[in-house]
Design an enzyme around this catalytic site. Structure first.
Site: not given
Ligand code: F6P
Length: 336
Positions: A107, A109-110, A131-132, A167, A174, A176, A227
């Protein structure tokens, strides 16, 4: 040529399909050699590698996770950025392994680390995965479609129990800092409220929307939260805060579900398998043509490539003009 391949950062469905796409194209079409580097970038330094062949690349197309293992690489990146000595150790490892190129699957960072390695003189090709769906420079990343399918199925299932009990169901997905999964799964799952980090939200508006639905004879509501949305106490999960606040303000019984890692485990969807295969194949083609320092990407339905320097340090986020948001608003969905 001899190619090294690694996966780094959080895993996601489709990495193995990429390894297979890169590897089989390299071996069968270009007659290249390929080695798998274990556990992300640290595997280069530790020379923790294995040769890949047609046999080891068989039977992995539909497999979740990564056969090479992965790790978060922040420390590694910091070390190369700060320390020239470290950079020369990496170069030495690369030479000792006899590599002509490293394919880095990961992703944001990589891709940043891949760019750094490219700057210190290594031949690098990036392949975006997450996945983000938040990697700059590509219209889509593999893993995203699978995660959206999983989250949508979960939302579908929550409808019947929400309706039976009258309800409010809060589902945290997820993504990020980006709201791609929340937007796509929320819309596909028929959510009534969708909260994205990019748009912010007014909790009073959310509560009013739920009360208004109840008044219009719709006794249950589905609220999808990314999240990454802001909550008053950072240690709180967004789902916790939103659930408690809605229940207190509306008096309607409210429950939360956090989908967590189920969204990135398991088999890739057929769409993601094909996307990963196309990106992997194109990565090998770039290597054969010695076009290094690039990340393969999708532009519409075409496979392409973009310089790593343009990708590094940038994030692709949802914009308010996205047509799914505009369409959702027209249909009465609350985006906060
Ligand atoms: O980047 C993918 C992801 O699954 C994000 O959606 C999530 O915030 C994060 O990685 C969780 O990371 P880790 O594997 O470090 O808990």
């Amino acid at each position: 040529m001899k190619i090294g391949i690694l996966s780094s950062g959080g895993d996601c469905p489709g990495i193995n399909a990429t390894i297979r796409g890169v590897g089989k194209t390299a071996i069968m079409h270009y007659n290249m050699e390929i080695i798998g580097i274990h556990s992300g970038f640290s595997g280069i330094l530790n020379k923790d590698v294995e040769p890949l062949n047609e046999r080891s690349l068989s039977g992995i197309l539909n497999l979740g996770g990564t056969i090479l293992g992965t790790s978060r690489e922040k420390t590694f990146r910091k070390q190369i950025a700060d320390d020239e000595g470290q950079a020369s150790i990496i170069k030495q490892s690369y030479d000792e392994l006899g590599l002509d190129c490293i394919v880095c699957i990961g992703g944001n960072g990589t891709q940043k680390t891949a760019h750094l390695l490219s700057e210190i003189g290594l031949n690098i090709i990036g392949v975006p995965k997450t996945i983000d769906n938040d990697v700059w420079g590509t219209d889509i990343t593999f893993g995203f479609d699978t995660a959206v399918n999983i989250a949508t199925e979960a939302i579908d299932r929550l409808h019947s129990t929400a309706s039976s009990h009258k309800r409010v169901m809060v589902v945290e997905v997820m993504g990020h800092k980006a709201g791609w999964i929340a937007l796509y799964a929320g819309m596909a799952g028929g959510a009534d409220v969708i909260l994205l980090p990019e748009l912010g939200y007014d909790i009073d508006k959310v509560n009013a929307a739920i009360l208004d639905r109840a008044k219009r004879g719709k006794p249950y509501s589905i609220v999808v939260v990314a999240e990454g949305i802001d909550v008053p106490n950072k240690r709180n999960r967004p789902a916790d805060f939103i659930t408690k606040t809605i229940e207190e303000a509306t008096g309607i019984e409210t429950r939360e579900t956090v989908l967590g890692y189920t969204q990135r485990g398991g088999n890739p969807s057929p769409y993601d398998r094909n996307l990963a295969t196309r990106l992997g194949g194109h990565a090998t083609e770039l290597i054969a043509n010695k076009q290094f320092g690039r990340m393969v990407c999708m532009k519409g339905d075409k496979v392409d490539a973009i310089p790593l320097s343009e990708v590094a340090g940038r994030l692709k986020t949802v914009t308010p003009e996205h047509d799914l948001i505009i369409q959702g608003e027209r249909m009465g969905i609350t985006f906060g």
